[in-house]
Write an enzyme that holds these catalytic residues in place. Structure first.
Site, PDB file in Angstrom:
ATOM      1  N   LYS A 185       0.840  -1.202   0.000  1.00  0.00           N
ATOM      2  CA  LYS A 185       0.000   0.000   0.000  1.00  0.00           C
ATOM      3  C   LYS A 185       0.881   1.261   0.000  1.00  0.00           C
ATOM      4  CE  LYS A 185      -3.477  -2.543  -0.366  1.00  0.00           C
ATOM      5  NZ  LYS A 185      -4.291  -3.231   0.615  1.00  0.00           N
TER       6      LYS A 185
HETATM    7  C1  LIG Z   1      -5.357  -4.295   0.875  1.00  0.00           C
HETATM    8  C2  LIG Z   1      -6.818  -4.101   0.963  1.00  0.00           C
HETATM    9  C3  LIG Z   1      -7.545  -4.529   2.075  1.00  0.00           C
HETATM   10  C4  LIG Z   1      -6.947  -5.344   3.172  1.00  0.00           C
HETATM   11  O1  LIG Z   1      -5.912  -4.701   3.821  1.00  0.00           O
HETATM   12  P1  LIG Z   1      -4.983  -5.543   4.840  1.00  0.00           P
HETATM   13  O2  LIG Z   1      -4.269  -4.476   5.604  1.00  0.00           O
HETATM   14  O3  LIG Z   1      -4.073  -6.369   3.991  1.00  0.00           O
HETATM   15  O4  LIG Z   1      -5.852  -6.363   5.680  1.00  0.00           O
HETATM   16  C5  LIG Z   1      -8.891  -4.219   2.134  1.00  0.00           C
HETATM   17  N1  LIG Z   1      -9.499  -3.555   1.153  1.00  0.00           N
HETATM   18  C6  LIG Z   1      -8.842  -3.150   0.053  1.00  0.00           C
HETATM   19  C7  LIG Z   1      -9.582  -2.388  -1.001  1.00  0.00           C
HETATM   20  C8  LIG Z   1      -7.479  -3.431  -0.091  1.00  0.00           C
HETATM   21  O5  LIG Z   1      -6.832  -3.060  -1.189  1.00  0.00           O
END
Ligand SMILES: *Cc1c(COP(=O)(O)O)cnc(C)c1O
Length: 377
Positions: A185
């Site tokens: 992210k």
């Molecule tokens: C990455 C992601 C998640 C989950 O995030 P984590 O921190 O890996 O649990 C949820 N929603 C979206 C849209 C994502 O891209």
């Protein structure tokens, strides 16, 4: 050339120094860096309550669980959501024995408020909005719609670290915004997230629930005497969802670079837009004009996407797809056919390589390959 979709950029020496601080202090768990990261995230976003978690996924579950229990919702009550998301968004609804009702997306690939409106029933309790790629789409209209119908609004802000609307960080309008600091992210740690409730009382309850339901107030009252640390109360069934100081240490370093990194992402997006301008059959997914997007993604839409994907792979370019229509999965098959635009989009979308290691030259080459392939058809 090999160009991956995502490659996280870590400030290695600074991260190691911050982790070393935790190790030397002998404090790697909850507290210390997690408290500091919560304070700095609130200062950065302007969101009043930030609570650090082990992931965004657990945050979505937590929010859903809290709103369900506080609101007296029944099993099978409905939550309106998007089929074009990472499955965490929709799993959170199922974890709570609620029913995901899929609404369609608009050209931004975010939920279309008109279709949300059509899908509201007497059993609708909440809407989960995903700011896909960091974009807000018609989020502001969805906020109004939720107020009008007294629905809870949960913002899955996994892509939205650093997204601003009219100069303000996104999230304050929702009952709860949940960010992800997972490894790919915009603010990468390894795995962690932040949950930001609008109400102080929700934040206070969340802090107990993310540590098994343990009420630390008793503990806090007695620590000054250094005794009775075990004399806490457990008022309701909680989870082990809080974050730790090692992840927070990395997050604190990365946060200092977030605006700079996002500015570079917007630059990459602008280069892609220039490079693909006028290309027949290639449409760049538009960002809402009022939105300063974190630019987690640059997505294009092309007919016969899978062929283009193979052609790009052949030249060492590895794009992604965000996302496959969730109703194509067996688990969500009940929603099949309810969102034709999302379904169509999921066959056409492609996310172009987007990370801080990409140069203008590489963007130009990628655009050249995309255009050559599409026009040669
Ligand atoms: C990455 C992601 C998640 C989950 O995030 P984590 O921190 O890996 O649990 C949820 N929603 C979206 C849209 C994502 O891209």
């Amino acid at each position: 050339m090999t160009t991956q979709l995502f490659v996280p950029a870590f400030r290695i020496e600074e991260c190691l120094a911050a982790i070393r601080e935790c190790l030397e202090k002998g404090w790697t768990g909850l507290g210390f860096k997690t408290v500091q990261f919560e304070a700095e995230w609130s200062a950065y976003t302007g969101l009043p309550h930030s609570h650090f978690l082990s992931s965004n996924t657990v945050g979505l579950h937590l929010a859903m669980h809290m709103f369900k229990t506080a609101g007296g919702w029944s099993d099978g009550d409905e939550v309106i959501t998007t089929p074009l998301t990472f499955v965490s968004t929709n799993h959170a609804i199922l974890y709570c024995n609620l029913k995901p009702v899929f609404a369609d997306v608009d050209e931004s690939l975010c939920l279309d408020p008109e279709d949300i409106r059509r899908k509201i029933t007497p059993r609708t309790k909440a809407v989960v909005f995903v700011g896909i790629g960091g974009n807000i789409g018609q989020y502001e209209k969805v906020v109004d719609l939720c107020r009008e119908h007294k629905l809870r609004l949960i913002l899955d802000a996994a892509h939205m670290s650093g997204t601003r609307v009219a100069g303000r960080h996104v999230g304050a309008e929702a009952d709860c915004a949940v960010f992800s600091f997972q490894a790919v992210k915009n603010l990468p740690t390894a795995d962690s997230g932040m949950i930001c409730f609008r109400d102080a009382s929700d934040d206070a309850r969340a802090r107990k629930l993310t540590w098994l339901g343990i009420n630390k107030d008793t503990y806090a009252r007695t620590t000054s005497e250094g005794t009775y640390k075990w004399m806490y109360d457990v008022e309701e069934l909680g989870f082990k969802y809080h974050g730790n100081s090692i992840m927070a240490a990395i997050g604190l370093v990365q946060l200092r670079y977030l605006d700079r990194d996002n500015a570079y992402r917007r630059q990459l997006a602008a280069w892609y837009e220039q490079g693909l301008a006028g290309a027949q059959d290639v449409k760049v997914v538009p960002v809402a004009p009022s939105c300063e997007s974190s630019r987690h993604l640059v997505q294009i839409r092309v007919p016969r996407r899978d062929e283009l994907m193979l052609a790009l792979h052949a030249t060492g370019i590895y794009p992604g797809v965000h996302y496959r229509d969730n109703t194509d999965y067996g688990l969500y098959a009940e929603g099949r056919g309810t969102c034709p635009r999302a379904h169509q989009a999921s066959t056409e979308i492609l996310s172009l390589p987007m990370h801080l290691g990409i140069t203008k030259h590489e963007v130009e080459k990628i655009c050249t390959v995309v255009k050559a392939h599409v026009s040669a058809r």
